[in-house]
Write a protein that holds these residues in place. Structure first.
Motif, PDB file in Angstrom:
ATOM      1  N   VAL A  96      -6.120   0.052  -8.682  1.00 13.88           N
ATOM      2  CA  VAL A  96      -5.521  -1.095  -7.986  1.00 13.88           C
ATOM      3  C   VAL A  96      -5.213  -0.760  -6.522  1.00 13.88           C
ATOM      4  O   VAL A  96      -5.225   0.413  -6.109  1.00 13.88           O
ATOM      5  CB  VAL A  96      -4.208  -1.527  -8.678  1.00 13.88           C
ATOM      6  N   VAL A  97      -4.906  -1.804  -5.785  1.00 13.19           N
ATOM      7  CA  VAL A  97      -4.405  -1.644  -4.414  1.00 13.19           C
ATOM      8  C   VAL A  97      -2.953  -1.185  -4.481  1.00 13.19           C
ATOM      9  O   VAL A  97      -2.149  -1.712  -5.257  1.00 13.19           O
ATOM     10  CB  VAL A  97      -4.490  -2.972  -3.644  1.00 13.19           C
ATOM     11  N   GLY A  98      -2.629  -0.180  -3.685  1.00 13.40           N
ATOM     12  CA  GLY A  98      -1.261   0.315  -3.617  1.00 13.40           C
ATOM     13  C   GLY A  98      -0.752   0.348  -2.185  1.00 13.40           C
ATOM     14  O   GLY A  98      -1.536   0.239  -1.233  1.00 13.40           O
ATOM     15  N   PHE A  99       0.556   0.501  -2.050  1.00 11.86           N
ATOM     16  CA  PHE A  99       1.193   0.585  -0.729  1.00 11.86           C
ATOM     17  C   PHE A  99       2.068   1.834  -0.699  1.00 11.86           C
ATOM     18  O   PHE A  99       2.971   1.985  -1.520  1.00 11.86           O
ATOM     19  CB  PHE A  99       2.039  -0.655  -0.448  1.00 11.86           C
ATOM     20  N   GLN A 138       0.521   2.859   4.569  1.00 15.55           N
ATOM     21  CA  GLN A 138      -0.885   2.557   4.306  1.00 15.55           C
ATOM     22  C   GLN A 138      -1.055   1.706   3.049  1.00 15.55           C
ATOM     23  O   GLN A 138      -0.297   1.827   2.095  1.00 15.55           O
ATOM     24  CB  GLN A 138      -1.675   3.860   4.104  1.00 15.55           C
ATOM     25  N   LYS A 139      -2.089   0.874   3.073  1.00 18.02           N
ATOM     26  CA  LYS A 139      -2.607   0.267   1.851  1.00 18.02           C
ATOM     27  C   LYS A 139      -3.751   1.170   1.369  1.00 18.02           C
ATOM     28  O   LYS A 139      -4.651   1.530   2.152  1.00 18.02           O
ATOM     29  CB  LYS A 139      -3.133  -1.145   2.110  1.00 18.02           C
ATOM     30  N   VAL A 140      -3.702   1.539   0.086  1.00 21.53           N
ATOM     31  CA  VAL A 140      -4.628   2.529  -0.452  1.00 21.53           C
ATOM     32  C   VAL A 140      -5.131   2.070  -1.823  1.00 21.53           C
ATOM     33  O   VAL A 140      -4.689   1.053  -2.347  1.00 21.53           O
ATOM     34  CB  VAL A 140      -3.938   3.901  -0.589  1.00 21.53           C
ATOM     35  N   VAL A 141      -6.055   2.830  -2.391  1.00 22.71           N
ATOM     36  CA  VAL A 141      -6.518   2.580  -3.757  1.00 22.71           C
ATOM     37  C   VAL A 141      -5.888   3.620  -4.671  1.00 22.71           C
ATOM     38  O   VAL A 141      -5.984   4.820  -4.418  1.00 22.71           O
ATOM     39  CB  VAL A 141      -8.049   2.650  -3.864  1.00 22.71           C
ATOM     40  N   VAL A 142      -5.233   3.144  -5.725  1.00 21.18           N
ATOM     41  CA  VAL A 142      -4.533   4.030  -6.657  1.00 21.18           C
ATOM     42  C   VAL A 142      -5.196   3.948  -8.030  1.00 21.18           C
ATOM     43  O   VAL A 142      -5.398   2.857  -8.565  1.00 21.18           O
ATOM     44  CB  VAL A 142      -3.052   3.641  -6.789  1.00 21.18           C
ATOM     45  N   ALA A 143      -5.525   5.106  -8.585  1.00 14.53           N
ATOM     46  CA  ALA A 143      -5.944   5.198  -9.981  1.00 14.53           C
ATOM     47  C   ALA A 143      -4.710   5.562 -10.793  1.00 14.53           C
ATOM     48  O   ALA A 143      -4.165   6.653 -10.654  1.00 14.53           O
ATOM     49  CB  ALA A 143      -7.035   6.253 -10.142  1.00 14.53           C
ATOM     50  N   MET A 168      -3.489   8.939  -8.949  1.00 16.42           N
ATOM     51  CA  MET A 168      -4.261   9.548  -7.865  1.00 16.42           C
ATOM     52  C   MET A 168      -4.535   8.510  -6.791  1.00 16.42           C
ATOM     53  O   MET A 168      -4.908   7.373  -7.098  1.00 16.42           O
ATOM     54  CB  MET A 168      -5.582  10.110  -8.400  1.00 16.42           C
ATOM     55  N   ILE A 169      -4.336   8.884  -5.539  1.00 15.58           N
ATOM     56  CA  ILE A 169      -4.735   8.048  -4.405  1.00 15.58           C
ATOM     57  C   ILE A 169      -6.149   8.464  -4.037  1.00 15.58           C
ATOM     58  O   ILE A 169      -6.424   9.641  -3.819  1.00 15.58           O
ATOM     59  CB  ILE A 169      -3.752   8.208  -3.235  1.00 15.58           C
ATOM     60  N   CYS A 170      -7.062   7.494  -3.971  1.00  9.89           N
ATOM     61  CA  CYS A 170      -8.494   7.777  -4.017  1.00  9.89           C
ATOM     62  C   CYS A 170      -9.180   7.741  -2.653  1.00  9.89           C
ATOM     63  O   CYS A 170      -8.792   6.991  -1.757  1.00  9.89           O
ATOM     64  CB  CYS A 170      -9.179   6.764  -4.928  1.00  9.89           C
ATOM     65  N   LEU A 187      -9.120   6.577   1.169  1.00 11.74           N
ATOM     66  CA  LEU A 187      -9.608   5.321   1.725  1.00 11.74           C
ATOM     67  C   LEU A 187      -8.415   4.477   2.135  1.00 11.74           C
ATOM     68  O   LEU A 187      -7.538   4.198   1.320  1.00 11.74           O
ATOM     69  CB  LEU A 187     -10.433   4.587   0.662  1.00 11.74           C
ATOM     70  N   GLU A 188      -8.374   4.076   3.385  1.00 17.11           N
ATOM     71  CA  GLU A 188      -7.309   3.210   3.860  1.00 17.11           C
ATOM     72  C   GLU A 188      -7.816   1.779   3.895  1.00 17.11           C
ATOM     73  O   GLU A 188      -8.839   1.478   4.505  1.00 17.11           O
ATOM     74  CB  GLU A 188      -6.822   3.634   5.243  1.00 17.11           C
ATOM     75  N   LEU A 189      -7.090   0.891   3.229  1.00 16.34           N
ATOM     76  CA  LEU A 189      -7.496  -0.505   3.119  1.00 16.34           C
ATOM     77  C   LEU A 189      -6.877  -1.347   4.229  1.00 16.34           C
ATOM     78  O   LEU A 189      -5.864  -0.965   4.814  1.00 16.34           O
ATOM     79  CB  LEU A 189      -7.067  -1.064   1.757  1.00 16.34           C
ATOM     80  N   PRO A 190      -7.468  -2.521   4.501  1.00 15.09           N
ATOM     81  CA  PRO A 190      -6.850  -3.434   5.469  1.00 15.09           C
ATOM     82  C   PRO A 190      -5.451  -3.812   5.004  1.00 15.09           C
ATOM     83  O   PRO A 190      -5.174  -3.878   3.800  1.00 15.09           O
ATOM     84  CB  PRO A 190      -7.783  -4.653   5.445  1.00 15.09           C
ATOM     85  N   PHE A 191      -4.574  -4.111   5.959  1.00 11.97           N
ATOM     86  CA  PHE A 191      -3.180  -4.355   5.591  1.00 11.97           C
ATOM     87  C   PHE A 191      -2.994  -5.660   4.828  1.00 11.97           C
ATOM     88  O   PHE A 191      -1.967  -5.859   4.179  1.00 11.97           O
ATOM     89  CB  PHE A 191      -2.274  -4.335   6.831  1.00 11.97           C
ATOM     90  N   ASP A 192      -3.997  -6.563   4.869  1.00 11.38           N
ATOM     91  CA  ASP A 192      -3.859  -7.798   4.099  1.00 11.38           C
ATOM     92  C   ASP A 192      -4.308  -7.643   2.646  1.00 11.38           C
ATOM     93  O   ASP A 192      -4.273  -8.607   1.873  1.00 11.38           O
ATOM     94  CB  ASP A 192      -4.616  -8.949   4.766  1.00 11.38           C
ATOM     95  N   ALA A 193      -4.710  -6.431   2.244  1.00  9.96           N
ATOM     96  CA  ALA A 193      -5.044  -6.178   0.837  1.00  9.96           C
ATOM     97  C   ALA A 193      -3.792  -6.419  -0.014  1.00  9.96           C
ATOM     98  O   ALA A 193      -2.673  -6.093   0.398  1.00  9.96           O
ATOM     99  CB  ALA A 193      -5.545  -4.752   0.654  1.00  9.96           C
ATOM    100  N   VAL A 194      -3.983  -6.983  -1.196  1.00  7.49           N
ATOM    101  CA  VAL A 194      -2.865  -7.410  -2.037  1.00  7.49           C
ATOM    102  C   VAL A 194      -2.485  -6.302  -3.016  1.00  7.49           C
ATOM    103  O   VAL A 194      -3.301  -5.885  -3.849  1.00  7.49           O
ATOM    104  CB  VAL A 194      -3.223  -8.693  -2.810  1.00  7.49           C
TER     105      VAL A 194
END
Length: 203
Positions: A96-99, A138-143, A168-170, A187-194
């Motif tokens: 999922v998207v994480g902050f 950061q907005k990131v991807v979390v497993a 894990m932050i991916c 991977l850093e996601l755009p800040f508008d990622a939910v």
């Protein structure tokens, strides 16, 4: 609980991973098309042979999701084989998207950081991360625990240098994204990622 299936490379076998066996010796008890795998008295996995004859079409390869109907059929099969356990499906997405709410240096490592990372509706996980580009905000991807990565790695709670870590932050390469940069780092996601939204990985 992780459900994994790869008919092309493994055959018609559904793997159900219930817990981390932590490298302990496994004991396998098979009844018909179902095998129960235990380690140190705990059930850690199930192998369901001829899975499609029991469940019908299983969509996907790698980590897969079962429908409630398929789960009911699977539990009926376990009961018919003489096992007392029942299996449950968690439909919440595991990647999922994480902050990253906070990030501090690990007290016993020169390259690890300890983050408090929100993953959905105020749910915050402590995750130890080794990437040099990790930082708060950061907005990131979390497993999350219970995720299976595209390479087959399963994510469980763990301890890194004495600090508990719950996921894990991916990086883009770990997610097998097309054109993933060779440079290491999360991977850093755009800040508008939910936050909490499912993130689709590559294969």
């Amino acid at each position: 609980m992780i459900f994994a299936y790869n008919k092309e490379h493994v055959g018609d076998v559904l793997f159900v991973i219930a817990a981390d066996d932590k490298g302990q010796e496994n004991h396998v008890e098979r009844k018909g098309n179902i095998a129960r795998v235990s380690a140190d008295g705990q059930v850690v996995a199930w192998n369901i042979f001829e899975a499609s004859t029991i469940l019908g079409t299983i969509d996907g390869s790698g980590q897969v999701e079962l429908t409630d109907e398929q789960l009911a059929k699977l539990n009926q099969e376990l009961t018919a084989a003489g096992f007392s356990e029942t299996l449950a499906v968690d439909h919440e997405p595991k990647i999922v998207v994480g902050f990253v709410k906070s990030c501090k240096k690990h007290p016993d490592s020169d390259h690890l950081s300890i983050t408090q990372t929100e993953v959905d509706n105020g749910e915050v996980l402590q995750i130890v991360c080794g990437a040099s580009n990790i930082k708060a905000g950061q907005k990131v991807v979390v497993a999350k625990p219970g995720a299976m990565m595209p390479d087959g790695l399963m994510i469980w709670p763990g301890v890194l240098r004495g600090v508990e870590s719950f996921g894990m932050i991916c990086s883009a390469s770990e997610l097998r994204l097309p054109d993933a940069p060779a440079k290491k780092g999360i991977l850093e996601l755009p800040f508008d990622a939910v936050v909490g939204e499912k993130f689709t990985v590559g294969k």
